[in-house]
Design a protein around this motif. Structure first.
Motif, PDB file in Angstrom:
ATOM      1  N   GLN A   1      -5.685  -0.601  -7.197  1.00 53.34           N
ATOM      2  CA  GLN A   1      -5.456  -1.986  -6.809  1.00 53.34           C
ATOM      3  C   GLN A   1      -5.486  -2.862  -8.053  1.00 53.34           C
ATOM      4  O   GLN A   1      -5.924  -2.430  -9.118  1.00 53.34           O
TER       5      GLN A   1
ATOM      6  N   GLN B   1      -3.671   0.130  -2.772  1.00 50.14           N
ATOM      7  CA  GLN B   1      -4.309  -0.665  -1.726  1.00 50.14           C
ATOM      8  C   GLN B   1      -3.898  -2.133  -1.827  1.00 50.14           C
ATOM      9  O   GLN B   1      -4.315  -2.850  -2.725  1.00 50.14           O
TER      10      GLN B   1
ATOM     11  N   LYS C   1      -4.128   7.979   0.120  1.00 54.52           N
ATOM     12  CA  LYS C   1      -3.730   6.610  -0.190  1.00 54.52           C
ATOM     13  C   LYS C   1      -3.899   6.370  -1.681  1.00 54.52           C
ATOM     14  O   LYS C   1      -4.966   6.596  -2.240  1.00 54.52           O
TER      15      LYS C   1
ATOM     16  N   SER D   1       0.862  -1.183   0.000  1.00 58.89           N
ATOM     17  CA  SER D   1       0.000   0.000   0.000  1.00 58.89           C
ATOM     18  C   SER D   1       0.897   1.231   0.000  1.00 58.89           C
ATOM     19  O   SER D   1       2.030   1.173   0.480  1.00 58.89           O
TER      20      SER D   1
END
Length: 269
Positions: free
Chosen positions: A241, A32, A29, A22
């Motif tokens: 992701q 992930q 962010k 991550s």
């Protein structure tokens, strides 16, 4: 003093594996829990729309992510089973073993073609005789598909080459320090079709000698050059992701996730 065996023709590929990676820029962010195995003897293509974290992931693999002051990460990056982020690990050694070719060719413009190839030796502290350097220059330029074009002008500036030639010079420079892995961030995006074809031929010739990971927005290129493929996606403001990863043929011809099918068939992105 190294022997000629130190500059032998046997590059070796290594397995690179991301485990639960991550990443953040400040409080934002951007990745992930990305897990991906990038095996030796193959090209792994990272595909997906802009902004889904592909280039960030690539930079994490050789510790360039931490050059950004606000950057942080979690997870592991294993090179032959050893975490490159292990406490006490040398950043310079990681970047020697895991080389990088950027989107825009970046040879040292005032430095000669020959000196561009051997520039990394100084950074790694490697010593070589004049004959060893000449052998290394010829070997790496040959592997990068450039030797025949520049062998009579090795003392000319690297910046005088065409864009495609400069990119192949950067590949030769990366190979000179004997990497185990070569990362490529959209290496053909600024090149014409002829130069792109030559870079792709170089990638095909190198994959048995060095593990290659390439970011590309060109689906045809991903299908041509890679054996493994990972589709990244960031939806509705969520971190990037991996939606799906596996053999390239499966990703393009028989994807499991409908979002993968939509992307590789050009319905979004």
């Amino acid at each position: 003093m190294p022997t000629d065996e130190d500059f032998a023709d046997d590059f070796r590929g290594s397995e690179l594996e991301a485990v639960g990676v991550s990443a953040w820029f400040g409080k934002r962010k951007v990745l992930q829990r990305v897990s991906l195995t990038m095996p030796p003897g193959s090209v792994t293509a990272l595909i997906g729309p802009s902004g889904c974290g592909k280039s960030t992931f690539l930079r994490i693999l050789n510790r360039m992510h931490e050059l950004v002051a606000s950057a942080s990460l979690a997870g592991e990056v294993l090179l032959d089973g050893v975490d490159v982020y292990e406490p006490g690990g040398r950043i310079t050694e990681t970047r020697r073993r895991i080389g990088m070719v950027f989107q825009k060719p970046n040879p040292f413009p005032a430095m000669s073609i020959a000196d561009n190839v051997t520039a990394g030796l100084k950074l790694t502290g490697a010593k070589a005789s004049r004959d060893e350097k000449h052998h290394l220059i010829e070997q790496c330029l040959t592997k990068a598909g450039l030797w025949k074009e520049v062998r009579d002008r090795l003392k000319q500036p690297g910046g005088a080459l065409s864009g495609g030639q400069q990119q192949r010079l950067c590949i030769a420079r990366s190979l000179a320090v004997r990497p185990d892995v070569l990362l490529m961030d959209e290496p053909c995006s600024a090149l014409d079709p002829t130069s792109t074809r030559r870079i792709e031929e170089t990638i095909a010739e190198l994959r048995d000698e060095v593990t290659i990971v390439i970011v590309t927005h060109n689906m045809q290129q991903a299908a041509r050059v890679s054996q493994q493929c990972a589709f990244f996606l960031a939806e509705d403001g969520t971190p990037g992701q991996i939606v799906e990863a596996g053999p390239t043929r499966d990703i393009f011809d028989d994807p499991v996730d409908p979002r993968t099918a939509d992307y590789v068939n050009g319905r979004f992105g």
